[in-house]
Structure formats: structure tokens, C-alpha cells
Design a protein around this motif. Structure first.
Motif, mmCIF file in Angstrom:
data_model
loop_
_atom_site.group_PDB
_atom_site.id
_atom_site.type_symbol
_atom_site.label_atom_id
_atom_site.label_comp_id
_atom_site.label_asym_id
_atom_site.label_seq_id
_atom_site.Cartn_x
_atom_site.Cartn_y
_atom_site.Cartn_z
ATOM 1 N N ARG A 32 16.915 30.540 22.068
ATOM 2 C CA ARG A 32 16.444 30.377 23.306
ATOM 3 C C ARG A 32 17.549 30.429 24.501
ATOM 4 O O ARG A 32 18.183 29.488 24.423
ATOM 5 C CB ARG A 32 15.494 29.170 23.457
ATOM 6 C CG ARG A 32 14.624 29.031 24.613
ATOM 7 C CD ARG A 32 14.192 27.762 25.272
ATOM 8 N NE ARG A 32 12.872 27.228 24.009
ATOM 9 C CZ ARG A 32 11.872 28.004 24.117
ATOM 10 N NH1 ARG A 32 11.514 28.568 25.021
ATOM 11 N NH2 ARG A 32 10.759 27.505 23.173
ATOM 12 N N GLY A 33 17.383 31.494 25.304
ATOM 13 C CA GLY A 33 18.617 31.790 26.177
ATOM 14 C C GLY A 33 19.759 32.495 25.427
ATOM 15 O O GLY A 33 19.934 32.457 24.397
ATOM 16 N N ILE A 58 20.232 30.278 30.803
ATOM 17 C CA ILE A 58 19.188 29.186 31.128
ATOM 18 C C ILE A 58 17.674 29.560 30.922
ATOM 19 O O ILE A 58 16.866 28.963 31.139
ATOM 20 C CB ILE A 58 19.350 28.298 32.444
ATOM 21 C CG1 ILE A 58 19.224 29.282 33.560
ATOM 22 C CG2 ILE A 58 21.018 27.720 32.366
ATOM 23 C CD1 ILE A 58 19.214 28.598 34.916
ATOM 24 N N SER A 59 17.656 30.878 30.856
ATOM 25 C CA SER A 59 16.221 31.333 30.614
ATOM 26 C C SER A 59 15.624 30.984 29.493
ATOM 27 O O SER A 59 16.139 30.415 28.597
ATOM 28 C CB SER A 59 16.316 32.999 30.765
ATOM 29 O OG SER A 59 16.826 33.327 29.653
ATOM 30 N N GLN A 60 14.417 31.211 29.315
ATOM 31 C CA GLN A 60 13.556 30.786 28.367
ATOM 32 C C GLN A 60 13.202 31.884 27.286
ATOM 33 O O GLN A 60 12.474 31.964 26.451
ATOM 34 C CB GLN A 60 12.072 30.290 28.552
ATOM 35 C CG GLN A 60 12.294 28.934 29.486
ATOM 36 C CD GLN A 60 12.687 27.921 28.696
ATOM 37 O OE1 GLN A 60 12.256 27.440 27.690
ATOM 38 N NE2 GLN A 60 13.896 27.381 29.234
ATOM 39 N N ASN A 61 13.980 33.200 27.484
ATOM 40 C CA ASN A 61 13.768 34.219 26.779
ATOM 41 C C ASN A 61 14.289 34.013 25.130
ATOM 42 O O ASN A 61 15.182 33.298 24.968
ATOM 43 C CB ASN A 61 14.588 35.418 27.332
ATOM 44 C CG ASN A 61 13.910 35.869 28.725
ATOM 45 O OD1 ASN A 61 12.643 35.709 28.850
ATOM 46 N ND2 ASN A 61 14.840 36.557 29.469
ATOM 47 N N PHE A 62 13.768 34.745 24.210
ATOM 48 C CA PHE A 62 14.329 34.529 22.992
ATOM 49 C C PHE A 62 15.096 35.712 22.660
ATOM 50 O O PHE A 62 15.022 36.760 22.729
ATOM 51 C CB PHE A 62 12.899 34.572 21.905
ATOM 52 C CG PHE A 62 12.192 33.252 22.142
ATOM 53 C CD1 PHE A 62 12.701 32.043 21.532
ATOM 54 C CD2 PHE A 62 11.077 33.347 22.751
ATOM 55 C CE1 PHE A 62 11.814 30.894 21.814
ATOM 56 C CE2 PHE A 62 9.971 32.181 23.039
ATOM 57 C CZ PHE A 62 10.624 31.085 22.591
ATOM 58 N N SER A 92 25.772 25.335 32.649
ATOM 59 C CA SER A 92 24.654 26.343 31.978
ATOM 60 C C SER A 92 25.198 26.419 30.545
ATOM 61 O O SER A 92 24.188 26.491 29.897
ATOM 62 C CB SER A 92 24.679 27.673 32.669
ATOM 63 O OG SER A 92 26.104 28.389 32.440
ATOM 64 N N ARG A 124 22.934 25.466 27.528
ATOM 65 C CA ARG A 124 22.464 26.274 26.619
ATOM 66 C C ARG A 124 23.011 25.765 24.994
ATOM 67 O O ARG A 124 22.112 26.077 23.969
ATOM 68 C CB ARG A 124 23.359 27.573 26.713
ATOM 69 C CG ARG A 124 23.272 28.638 25.789
ATOM 70 C CD ARG A 124 21.728 29.343 25.584
ATOM 71 N NE ARG A 124 21.800 30.197 24.262
ATOM 72 C CZ ARG A 124 21.849 29.869 23.044
ATOM 73 N NH1 ARG A 124 22.041 28.534 22.754
ATOM 74 N NH2 ARG A 124 21.627 30.890 22.401
#
Length: 235
Positions: A140-141, A177-181, A125, A129
Motif C-alpha cells: 500500500r503506497g 503516502i497514497s492508498q494505491n496498491f 513519509s 510507508r
């Protein structure tokens, strides 16, 4: 911003070292361009030392990761302050992968197969990243530096409670690994916040008491929970 390739970096270094008449300004310019490199190298050394310490000295391994955390923050701040990018463009990523990927994952390692699988997943991960985080003015992430600090701090505060560390590690993997900013941590460039950072440095080098761990934990958790209000004017 100044960006050198590895080949031009070494050519410039050799030229400077072989020149008996190198002037003060030349030496200062060389130091300015490579200040961030030195901090990245120090970060990598902390990571490698943490890897070795994790074999027998878990407590020391955690502290070395946290020292690497400070060095990584200083790396970016120094590069911006001196208006000089890293001469070795990938050095910072290698250092981050060593300290916040491999060294941090080993804090979770036991003889249990599932824990070893969790270590591998954590390293992967971090790799993902680092490969795909770059977009203008944001991440991102979750940056791996913060997930690493949370794991190391939690490990020290809980006495290495594996059940808690497993839950935190899984959560950090999902955040990374999320797509959150997330915003770039511009607040670290402010004079007021620098004083808070220096206070943390003093706690690291002058004590090994829980307040230092709480400091790092709150610092990193605040970046996850309040990115816009505490860390940047906009997200």
C-alpha cells in the motif's frame, strides 16, 4: 520460512563460534539463514556512507543510494530463494530507513529552510510507508526503494537541478503516502529479468555514464506506471 528472534540469533551465533567441532553443514545452515542479513547490513552501510558523502560529494552519495537499491532487491530475492526470513526481523526496515529515508532526503538538503522542511517531510513519509505497508501479496503506497532510485537517478542526470528534484520529491512523497496498491515485484524472480539486473550491476560498477542512470530511472518509473503488466501477473 525460518524466523529467529534477535536473542536466539545471537545465542545460535555464539554456540556456532564457540563450538570447535562445528561441521560443514552447520556452517552452511548458518550462512543460509543469514545471507539476507548480510545484504541488509551492506545496504545500511551504503546508506551511512551516502549520508557522509552528501556533505561534500553529492555525486558519490547518489551512487551509494543506487547501490543500496540493488542490495535491497537482492536481500528479498535471496531470502525467498533460500527459504529463510531475516533473523533480525527489523534489520531490513532499519537499512531501508537509513538508505532510502535519511540518505536520500539529504540529496535535497541545502541551506534554504524550505528545502530542509522538504527533507524532513520526505523522511517522515518513508517512515510512515515502512510502518504501514504490509498487506498480503501487495504494497500500500509506493515502496520507498523506487522513489529513492528515481530521485538519485534524476539528480545524477540533471546535475543536481534543485528545482526538478523538489518537484520529484513532492511527487514521491504523495505516491508513498497514497492508498494505491502496488504488487510485489515477482518479476525479479524470473531468470530473464535477473539477466537485466546483472547488466545494471555491471553498469554501476564499471561506469558512471548516464546510461546507468537512465536504466535505474526507467526501471523505477515502469514500476509506478505499469505495475500490473510489467511487474506482476495480477494486482
Amino acid at each position: 520460512m525460518i524466523l529467529l528472534t534477535p536473542s536466539s540469533f545471537f545465542q545460535y551465533t555464539n554456540k556456532l563460534l564457540l563450538n570447535d567441532h562445528a561441521t560443514g553443514p552447520q556452517i552452511k545452515e548458518f550462512a543460509r539463514k543469514n545471507a539476507a542479513n548480510a545484504l541488509s547490513m551492506a545496504n545500511m552501510v551504503m546508506g551511512m556512507a551516502s549520508i557522509l558523502s552528501s556533505l561534500n560529494h553529492h555525486h558519490a552519495a547518489c551512487w551509494l543510494v543506487l547501490i543500496g537499491y540493488l542490495l535491497d532487491l537482492a536481500d528479498g530475492a535471496v531470502a525467498r530463494r533460500l527459504n529463510a526470513c531475516s533473523a533480525l526481523a527489523k534489520l531490513d526496515d532499519f537499512a531501508d530507513f537509513t538508505t532510502f529515508g535519511i540518505a536520500t532526503s539529504l540529496l535535497l538538503r541545502t541551506s534554504d529552510m524550505m528545502d530542509n522542511i522538504l527533507c524532513v517531510c520526505y523522511v517522515l513519509s518513508v517512515f510512515v510507508r515502512l510502518c504501514f505497508f504490509s498487506i498480503p501479496f501487495m504494497y500500500r503506497g509506493l515502496p520507498c526503494i523506487y522513489s529513492s532510485a528515481i530521485l538519485a537517478s534524476a539528480s545524477l542526470l540533471s546535475g543536481g537541478n534543485l528545482a526538478m528534484l523538489r518537484v520529484i520529491a513532492v511527487a514521491m512523497i504523495l505516491f508513498m503516502i497514497s492508498q494505491n496498491f502496488y504488487p510485489h515485484d515477482k518479476v525479479l524472480e524470473s531468470e530473464t529479468w535477473k539477466k537485466v539486473v546483472y547488466a545494471g550491476v555491471v553498469m554501476v560498477f564499471c561506469s558512471s555514464f548516464p546510461p546507468a542512470c537512465v536504466y535505474y530511472l526507467l526501471w523505477s518509473v515502469s514500476y509506478i506506471l505499469f505495475p500490473a503488466s510489467l511487474w506482476s501477473s495480477k494486482i
